[in-house]
Design a protein around this motif. Structure first.
Motif, PDB file in Angstrom:
ATOM      1  N   GLY A  51       0.870  -1.476  -0.171  1.00  0.00           N
ATOM      2  CA  GLY A  51       0.034   0.237  -0.533  1.00  0.00           C
ATOM      3  C   GLY A  51       0.767   0.935  -0.313  1.00  0.00           C
ATOM      4  N   GLY A  52       1.635   0.986  -0.340  1.00  0.00           N
ATOM      5  CA  GLY A  52       3.219   2.170  -0.332  1.00  0.00           C
ATOM      6  C   GLY A  52       2.695   2.486  -1.502  1.00  0.00           C
ATOM      7  N   PRO A  53       3.553   4.471  -1.056  1.00  0.00           N
ATOM      8  CA  PRO A  53       3.179   4.988  -3.067  1.00  0.00           C
ATOM      9  C   PRO A  53       4.026   4.693  -4.252  1.00  0.00           C
ATOM     10  N   ASN A  54       5.457   3.800  -3.909  1.00  0.00           N
ATOM     11  CA  ASN A  54       6.346   3.864  -4.420  1.00  0.00           C
ATOM     12  C   ASN A  54       6.106   2.615  -5.339  1.00  0.00           C
ATOM     13  N   ALA A  55       6.541   2.406  -6.555  1.00  0.00           N
ATOM     14  CA  ALA A  55       6.053   1.623  -7.461  1.00  0.00           C
ATOM     15  C   ALA A  55       7.636  -0.002  -7.526  1.00  0.00           C
ATOM     16  N   VAL A  56       7.166  -0.862  -7.429  1.00  0.00           N
ATOM     17  CA  VAL A  56       8.256  -1.424  -7.709  1.00  0.00           C
ATOM     18  C   VAL A  56       8.662  -2.233  -8.311  1.00  0.00           C
ATOM     19  N   ARG A  57       9.617  -2.421  -9.988  1.00  0.00           N
ATOM     20  CA  ARG A  57      10.281  -3.037 -10.954  1.00  0.00           C
ATOM     21  C   ARG A  57      10.178  -4.420 -10.867  1.00  0.00           C
ATOM     22  N   ARG A  58       9.711  -5.362 -11.035  1.00  0.00           N
ATOM     23  CA  ARG A  58      10.242  -6.352 -11.066  1.00  0.00           C
ATOM     24  C   ARG A  58      10.339  -7.088 -12.889  1.00  0.00           C
ATOM     25  N   ASN A  59      11.289  -7.876 -13.561  1.00  0.00           N
ATOM     26  CA  ASN A  59      11.355  -8.504 -13.999  1.00  0.00           C
ATOM     27  C   ASN A  59      11.313  -9.954 -14.316  1.00  0.00           C
ATOM     28  N   ILE A  60      10.683 -10.209 -15.289  1.00  0.00           N
ATOM     29  CA  ILE A  60       9.571 -11.853 -16.223  1.00  0.00           C
ATOM     30  C   ILE A  60      10.832 -11.991 -18.022  1.00  0.00           C
ATOM     31  N   VAL A  61      10.861 -12.648 -17.613  1.00  0.00           N
ATOM     32  CA  VAL A  61      11.279 -13.830 -19.316  1.00  0.00           C
ATOM     33  C   VAL A  61       9.967 -14.031 -19.334  1.00  0.00           C
ATOM     34  N   PHE A  62       9.947 -14.388 -20.531  1.00  0.00           N
ATOM     35  CA  PHE A  62       9.061 -15.104 -21.980  1.00  0.00           C
ATOM     36  C   PHE A  62       9.707 -15.609 -22.613  1.00  0.00           C
ATOM     37  N   VAL A  63       9.953 -17.484 -22.088  1.00  0.00           N
ATOM     38  CA  VAL A  63      11.225 -17.469 -23.054  1.00  0.00           C
ATOM     39  C   VAL A  63      10.764 -19.284 -24.202  1.00  0.00           C
ATOM     40  N   ASP A  64      11.521 -19.091 -24.792  1.00  0.00           N
ATOM     41  CA  ASP A  64      11.585 -20.375 -26.164  1.00  0.00           C
ATOM     42  C   ASP A  64      11.147 -22.213 -25.761  1.00  0.00           C
ATOM     43  N   HIS A  65      11.845 -22.328 -24.445  1.00  0.00           N
ATOM     44  CA  HIS A  65      12.131 -23.586 -24.348  1.00  0.00           C
ATOM     45  C   HIS A  65      12.626 -23.268 -22.310  1.00  0.00           C
ATOM     46  N   LYS A  66      11.939 -24.760 -22.427  1.00  0.00           N
ATOM     47  CA  LYS A  66      11.879 -24.853 -20.445  1.00  0.00           C
ATOM     48  C   LYS A  66      13.443 -24.846 -20.148  1.00  0.00           C
ATOM     49  N   ILE A  67      14.058 -23.629 -18.803  1.00  0.00           N
ATOM     50  CA  ILE A  67      14.962 -23.829 -18.395  1.00  0.00           C
ATOM     51  C   ILE A  67      15.474 -24.696 -17.576  1.00  0.00           C
ATOM     52  N   ALA A  68      16.843 -25.718 -17.477  1.00  0.00           N
ATOM     53  CA  ALA A  68      16.797 -26.468 -16.602  1.00  0.00           C
ATOM     54  C   ALA A  68      17.617 -26.675 -15.687  1.00  0.00           C
ATOM     55  N   ASP A  69      18.313 -25.222 -15.641  1.00  0.00           N
ATOM     56  CA  ASP A  69      19.413 -24.846 -14.627  1.00  0.00           C
ATOM     57  C   ASP A  69      19.514 -23.383 -14.596  1.00  0.00           C
ATOM     58  N   ASP A  70      19.920 -23.096 -13.652  1.00  0.00           N
ATOM     59  CA  ASP A  70      19.998 -21.877 -13.081  1.00  0.00           C
ATOM     60  C   ASP A  70      20.772 -20.607 -14.260  1.00  0.00           C
ATOM     61  N   THR A  71      20.545 -20.110 -14.966  1.00  0.00           N
ATOM     62  CA  THR A  71      21.057 -19.606 -16.188  1.00  0.00           C
ATOM     63  C   THR A  71      20.670 -17.815 -15.891  1.00  0.00           C
ATOM     64  N   LEU A 124       1.173  -8.325 -21.196  1.00  0.00           N
ATOM     65  CA  LEU A 124       1.810  -8.707 -20.599  1.00  0.00           C
ATOM     66  C   LEU A 124       0.435 -10.437 -21.755  1.00  0.00           C
ATOM     67  N   LYS A 125      -0.162  -9.998 -21.807  1.00  0.00           N
ATOM     68  CA  LYS A 125      -1.236 -10.583 -22.303  1.00  0.00           C
ATOM     69  C   LYS A 125      -1.186 -11.405 -24.008  1.00  0.00           C
ATOM     70  N   LYS A 126      -0.764  -9.908 -24.426  1.00  0.00           N
ATOM     71  CA  LYS A 126      -0.797 -10.359 -26.103  1.00  0.00           C
ATOM     72  C   LYS A 126       0.095 -10.189 -26.176  1.00  0.00           C
ATOM     73  N   ILE A 127       1.761 -10.331 -25.314  1.00  0.00           N
ATOM     74  CA  ILE A 127       3.427 -11.189 -26.563  1.00  0.00           C
ATOM     75  C   ILE A 127       2.897 -12.178 -26.127  1.00  0.00           C
ATOM     76  N   THR A 128       3.452 -12.087 -27.684  1.00  0.00           N
ATOM     77  CA  THR A 128       3.217 -14.084 -28.948  1.00  0.00           C
ATOM     78  C   THR A 128       4.908 -14.782 -28.871  1.00  0.00           C
ATOM     79  N   GLY A 129       4.684 -15.874 -28.577  1.00  0.00           N
ATOM     80  CA  GLY A 129       5.915 -17.045 -29.047  1.00  0.00           C
ATOM     81  C   GLY A 129       6.835 -17.274 -28.124  1.00  0.00           C
ATOM     82  N   TRP A 130       6.403 -17.155 -27.140  1.00  0.00           N
ATOM     83  CA  TRP A 130       6.910 -17.843 -26.092  1.00  0.00           C
ATOM     84  C   TRP A 130       6.071 -19.255 -25.199  1.00  0.00           C
TER      85      TRP A 130
END
Length: 201
Positions: free
Chosen positions: A38-58, A103-109
């Protein structure tokens, strides 16, 4: 004896296949979201949309079209355990309506993961400058870039380059009429295309 030999042979094949896995490509989104407390500041989130499953920390490098070459943003790191579905992602954070629609309209992932930036000491100059710009008040500007699961140490790279796992080409195409940007990769000859809507200036 035959069982042991076969087991060793299969293990060697699996290890070779893992070592030869082609780089994973996708789109990195760094987006502002309302403070969950409920604070006044926005928090930045990092999200990745990728073409293959990640098997290890990458670790991924960002690629930004810079004319005859691509600028490099190093780097974004992803845990193999940070996968999330699109419905879960939309529900987890208090996204602005326009961001949620984006986010809903990103394609190819095929897979989505939550991500984070590497430590500042490991970032290249391009990433440090970007972080500085994006954190200036009010820090509400969204940002996105194409990514590849290769740690590129330089500040720029040719549109066609090679890694230890294959031959890569990358290009970006924008459509002003539809406000869509396309990221086109060729990974060892396999074509991958991802699209997203452009953000308003």
């Amino acid at each position: 004896m035959k069982i042991i030999v076969v087991s060793v042979f299969v293990a060697l094949i699996c290890n070779f296949a893992h070592a030869q896995q082609a780089p994973i490509v996708g789109v990195w989104e760094q987006l502002p979201v309302a403070d969950g407390h409920g604070g006044p500041n926005a928090v930045r989130r990092n999200i990745v949309f990728v073409d293959h499953k990640i098997a290890d920390d990458t670790v991924f490098s960002g690629l930004v079209d810079a004319g005859t070459k691509s600028s490099v943003l190093c780097c974004v790191k992803v845990s193999k355990n940070s996968s999330i579905t699109l419905p879960e992602l939309l529900k987890k954070y208090q996204w602005d309506e326009d961001i949620a629609d984006h986010l809903k309209k990103i394609t190819g992932w095929k897979y989505i993961y939550e991500a984070s930036l590497v430590d500042q000491s490991v970032q290249n100059a391009g990433m440090r400058e970007l972080v500085k710009d994006l954190t200036m008040p009010p820090a509400l500007s969204p940002y996105s870039a194409a990514i590849i699961s290769v740690k590129i140490t330089g500040e720029e790279v040719n549109k066609k380059f090679t890694t230890s796992d294959g031959a890569i080409s990358f290009s970006t195409q924008s459509s002003q009429n539809s406000n869509i940007i396309q990221y086109k990769f060729s990974v060892n000859g396999e074509q991958v295309k991802l699209t997203e809507g452009t953000f308003p200036d």
